[in-house]
Motif scaffolding. Structure first.
Motif, mmCIF file in Angstrom:
data_model
loop_
_atom_site.group_PDB
_atom_site.id
_atom_site.type_symbol
_atom_site.label_atom_id
_atom_site.label_comp_id
_atom_site.label_asym_id
_atom_site.label_seq_id
_atom_site.Cartn_x
_atom_site.Cartn_y
_atom_site.Cartn_z
ATOM 1 N N TYR A 296 -8.276 -6.401 -1.353
ATOM 2 C CA TYR A 296 -8.852 -7.353 -2.310
ATOM 3 C C TYR A 296 -8.064 -7.358 -3.611
ATOM 4 O O TYR A 296 -7.494 -6.354 -4.024
ATOM 5 C CB TYR A 296 -10.328 -7.052 -2.556
ATOM 6 C CG TYR A 296 -10.623 -5.720 -3.198
ATOM 7 C CD1 TYR A 296 -10.640 -5.567 -4.575
ATOM 8 C CD2 TYR A 296 -10.911 -4.601 -2.411
ATOM 9 C CE1 TYR A 296 -10.912 -4.344 -5.165
ATOM 10 C CE2 TYR A 296 -11.182 -3.369 -2.994
ATOM 11 C CZ TYR A 296 -11.180 -3.249 -4.369
ATOM 12 O OH TYR A 296 -11.447 -2.043 -4.953
ATOM 13 N N GLN A 297 -8.049 -8.529 -4.263
ATOM 14 C CA GLN A 297 -7.282 -8.693 -5.498
ATOM 15 C C GLN A 297 -8.157 -8.842 -6.725
ATOM 16 O O GLN A 297 -7.640 -8.871 -7.848
ATOM 17 C CB GLN A 297 -6.346 -9.886 -5.356
ATOM 18 C CG GLN A 297 -5.351 -9.639 -4.235
ATOM 19 C CD GLN A 297 -4.414 -10.774 -4.048
ATOM 20 O OE1 GLN A 297 -3.520 -10.957 -4.874
ATOM 21 N NE2 GLN A 297 -4.615 -11.534 -2.995
ATOM 22 N N ASN A 298 -9.454 -8.941 -6.513
ATOM 23 C CA ASN A 298 -10.386 -9.022 -7.636
ATOM 24 C C ASN A 298 -11.778 -8.645 -7.143
ATOM 25 O O ASN A 298 -11.991 -8.452 -5.942
ATOM 26 C CB ASN A 298 -10.362 -10.415 -8.289
ATOM 27 C CG ASN A 298 -10.645 -11.520 -7.287
ATOM 28 O OD1 ASN A 298 -11.600 -11.459 -6.514
ATOM 29 N ND2 ASN A 298 -9.802 -12.551 -7.294
ATOM 30 N N GLY B 199 0.770 -1.235 0.000
ATOM 31 C CA GLY B 199 0.000 0.000 0.000
ATOM 32 C C GLY B 199 0.803 1.287 0.000
ATOM 33 O O GLY B 199 0.231 2.366 0.066
ATOM 34 N N GLY B 200 2.096 1.203 -0.096
ATOM 35 C CA GLY B 200 2.903 2.415 -0.042
ATOM 36 C C GLY B 200 3.446 2.843 -1.397
ATOM 37 O O GLY B 200 3.092 2.287 -2.424
ATOM 38 N N HIS B 201 4.323 3.840 -1.350
ATOM 39 C CA HIS B 201 4.849 4.413 -2.587
ATOM 40 C C HIS B 201 6.359 4.210 -2.777
ATOM 41 O O HIS B 201 6.926 4.698 -3.757
ATOM 42 C CB HIS B 201 4.525 5.917 -2.643
ATOM 43 C CG HIS B 201 5.064 6.679 -1.466
ATOM 44 N ND1 HIS B 201 4.341 6.839 -0.316
ATOM 45 C CD2 HIS B 201 6.250 7.290 -1.265
ATOM 46 C CE1 HIS B 201 5.050 7.536 0.549
ATOM 47 N NE2 HIS B 201 6.220 7.825 0.000
ATOM 48 N N VAL B 202 7.003 3.469 -1.888
ATOM 49 C CA VAL B 202 8.435 3.218 -1.991
ATOM 50 C C VAL B 202 8.641 1.751 -2.366
ATOM 51 O O VAL B 202 8.160 0.868 -1.660
ATOM 52 C CB VAL B 202 9.149 3.528 -0.648
ATOM 53 C CG1 VAL B 202 10.611 3.130 -0.692
ATOM 54 C CG2 VAL B 202 8.991 4.995 -0.292
ATOM 55 N N PRO B 203 9.322 1.466 -3.463
ATOM 56 C CA PRO B 203 9.565 0.066 -3.824
ATOM 57 C C PRO B 203 10.497 -0.623 -2.824
ATOM 58 O O PRO B 203 11.438 0.002 -2.323
ATOM 59 C CB PRO B 203 10.220 0.130 -5.204
ATOM 60 C CG PRO B 203 10.206 1.555 -5.627
ATOM 61 C CD PRO B 203 9.858 2.397 -4.443
ATOM 62 N N ASN B 204 10.222 -1.879 -2.528
ATOM 63 C CA ASN B 204 11.069 -2.697 -1.653
ATOM 64 C C ASN B 204 11.459 -2.000 -0.345
ATOM 65 O O ASN B 204 12.643 -1.883 -0.030
ATOM 66 C CB ASN B 204 12.331 -3.146 -2.399
ATOM 67 C CG ASN B 204 11.994 -4.014 -3.576
ATOM 68 O OD1 ASN B 204 11.315 -5.031 -3.431
ATOM 69 N ND2 ASN B 204 12.430 -3.608 -4.758
ATOM 70 N N THR C 246 6.723 5.908 4.140
ATOM 71 C CA THR C 246 6.568 5.146 2.900
ATOM 72 C C THR C 246 5.118 4.911 2.501
ATOM 73 O O THR C 246 4.842 4.540 1.367
ATOM 74 C CB THR C 246 7.246 3.764 2.996
ATOM 75 O OG1 THR C 246 6.511 2.954 3.926
ATOM 76 C CG2 THR C 246 8.699 3.892 3.419
ATOM 77 N N GLY C 247 4.199 5.096 3.457
ATOM 78 C CA GLY C 247 2.790 4.839 3.180
ATOM 79 C C GLY C 247 2.396 3.370 3.242
ATOM 80 O O GLY C 247 1.248 3.027 2.987
ATOM 81 N N HIS C 248 3.333 2.494 3.586
ATOM 82 C CA HIS C 248 3.039 1.062 3.642
ATOM 83 C C HIS C 248 2.322 0.667 4.930
ATOM 84 O O HIS C 248 2.437 1.341 5.948
ATOM 85 C CB HIS C 248 4.323 0.243 3.532
ATOM 86 C CG HIS C 248 4.908 0.256 2.167
ATOM 87 N ND1 HIS C 248 5.809 1.216 1.767
ATOM 88 C CD2 HIS C 248 4.708 -0.542 1.109
ATOM 89 C CE1 HIS C 248 6.148 0.987 0.511
ATOM 90 N NE2 HIS C 248 5.494 -0.074 0.087
ATOM 91 N N THR C 249 1.637 -0.450 4.832
ATOM 92 C CA THR C 249 0.977 -1.074 5.965
ATOM 93 C C THR C 249 1.575 -2.464 6.137
ATOM 94 O O THR C 249 1.805 -3.167 5.153
ATOM 95 C CB THR C 249 -0.539 -1.199 5.691
ATOM 96 O OG1 THR C 249 -1.065 0.106 5.439
ATOM 97 C CG2 THR C 249 -1.278 -1.815 6.851
ATOM 98 N N ALA D 269 -2.215 -3.653 -3.667
ATOM 99 C CA ALA D 269 -1.096 -3.001 -4.353
ATOM 100 C C ALA D 269 0.082 -3.969 -4.300
ATOM 101 O O ALA D 269 -0.053 -5.092 -3.817
ATOM 102 C CB ALA D 269 -0.766 -1.684 -3.650
ATOM 103 N N ALA D 270 1.226 -3.517 -4.754
ATOM 104 C CA ALA D 270 2.419 -4.367 -4.691
ATOM 105 C C ALA D 270 2.652 -4.821 -3.249
ATOM 106 O O ALA D 270 2.494 -4.044 -2.308
ATOM 107 C CB ALA D 270 3.631 -3.601 -5.197
ATOM 108 N N PHE D 271 2.998 -6.080 -3.106
ATOM 109 C CA PHE D 271 3.291 -6.663 -1.792
ATOM 110 C C PHE D 271 4.772 -7.002 -1.750
ATOM 111 O O PHE D 271 5.285 -7.686 -2.638
ATOM 112 C CB PHE D 271 2.456 -7.919 -1.568
ATOM 113 C CG PHE D 271 2.686 -8.555 -0.223
ATOM 114 C CD1 PHE D 271 1.929 -8.179 0.871
ATOM 115 C CD2 PHE D 271 3.666 -9.520 -0.051
ATOM 116 C CE1 PHE D 271 2.147 -8.749 2.116
ATOM 117 C CE2 PHE D 271 3.898 -10.101 1.188
ATOM 118 C CZ PHE D 271 3.132 -9.717 2.273
#
Length: 176
Positions: A101-103, A35-40, A51-54, A135-137
């Motif tokens: 959710y993924q779909n 859920g964030g905006h910073v890769p890895n 980073t906005g990640h959870t 989002a990307a995990f």
């Protein structure tokens, strides 16, 4: 086998692995960030709040053995869905409760389950867990994976407040 995945956030990811991993049909549970905006991102970056990640868990499961709906029910029984600012002693956006959710099918199941929980009267406050597109995990560092097995004392100390709350709310219930 019908392999699918689910992503849930419910406070510290350490406490979200064991309840899912013990279920039949679970293939893998990975602690990570989404859920964030910073890769890895690293754990330190996520904890900084920049980073906005959870913190979340990605659950790979055999849908022929356990359904997404069952996983959502287990999820509700691991969190305080009335606390948008974190979970238990874990405070801040990186610990907020979210069903990713993924779909469209997962979205509908999550929304229906949330509505049923709200209607149940189990809680006297609004259900504030959000339901958001995945989002990307990014998997967390190795030392976070299966933390409850690697560091049982620290895990139990971290899990104690959550465990007491869940016992008070759910008792031995299997219903959401």
């Amino acid at each position: 086998m019908k392999k699918e995945s689910a992503i849930f956030a419910g406070g510290c990811f350490w406490c979200m692995v064991q309840p899912f991993e013990e279920q039949p049909g679970i293939l893998n549970v990975t602690s990570g960030y989404t859920g964030g905006h910073v890769p890895n991102p690293t754990y330190e970056q996520v904890c900084s709040g920049q980073t906005g990640h959870t913190e979340a868990v990605k659950i790979e499961f055999d849908a022929a053995v356990i359904s997404y709906e069952q996983l959502v029910t287990i999820y509700w029984q691991q969190t305080d869905p009335t606390d948008a600012l974190g979970q238990f002693q874990d405070r801040g956006d990186s610990y907020r409760p979210v069903i990713f959710y993924q779909n469209e099918t997962q979205r509908k199941i999550a929304e229906a389950s949330k509505a049923a929980l709200e209607a149940s009267g189990r809680y006297n406050q609004p259900i504030v867990t959000t339901i958001e597109p995945a989002a990307a995990f990014y998997p967390a560092e190795d030392y976070h994976q299966q933390f409850y097995l690697k560091n049982p004392r620290r895990y139990h100390a971290n899990h104690a407040l959550r465990a007491q709350y869940l016992a008070d709310v759910w008792g031995d219930s299997d219903e959401a």
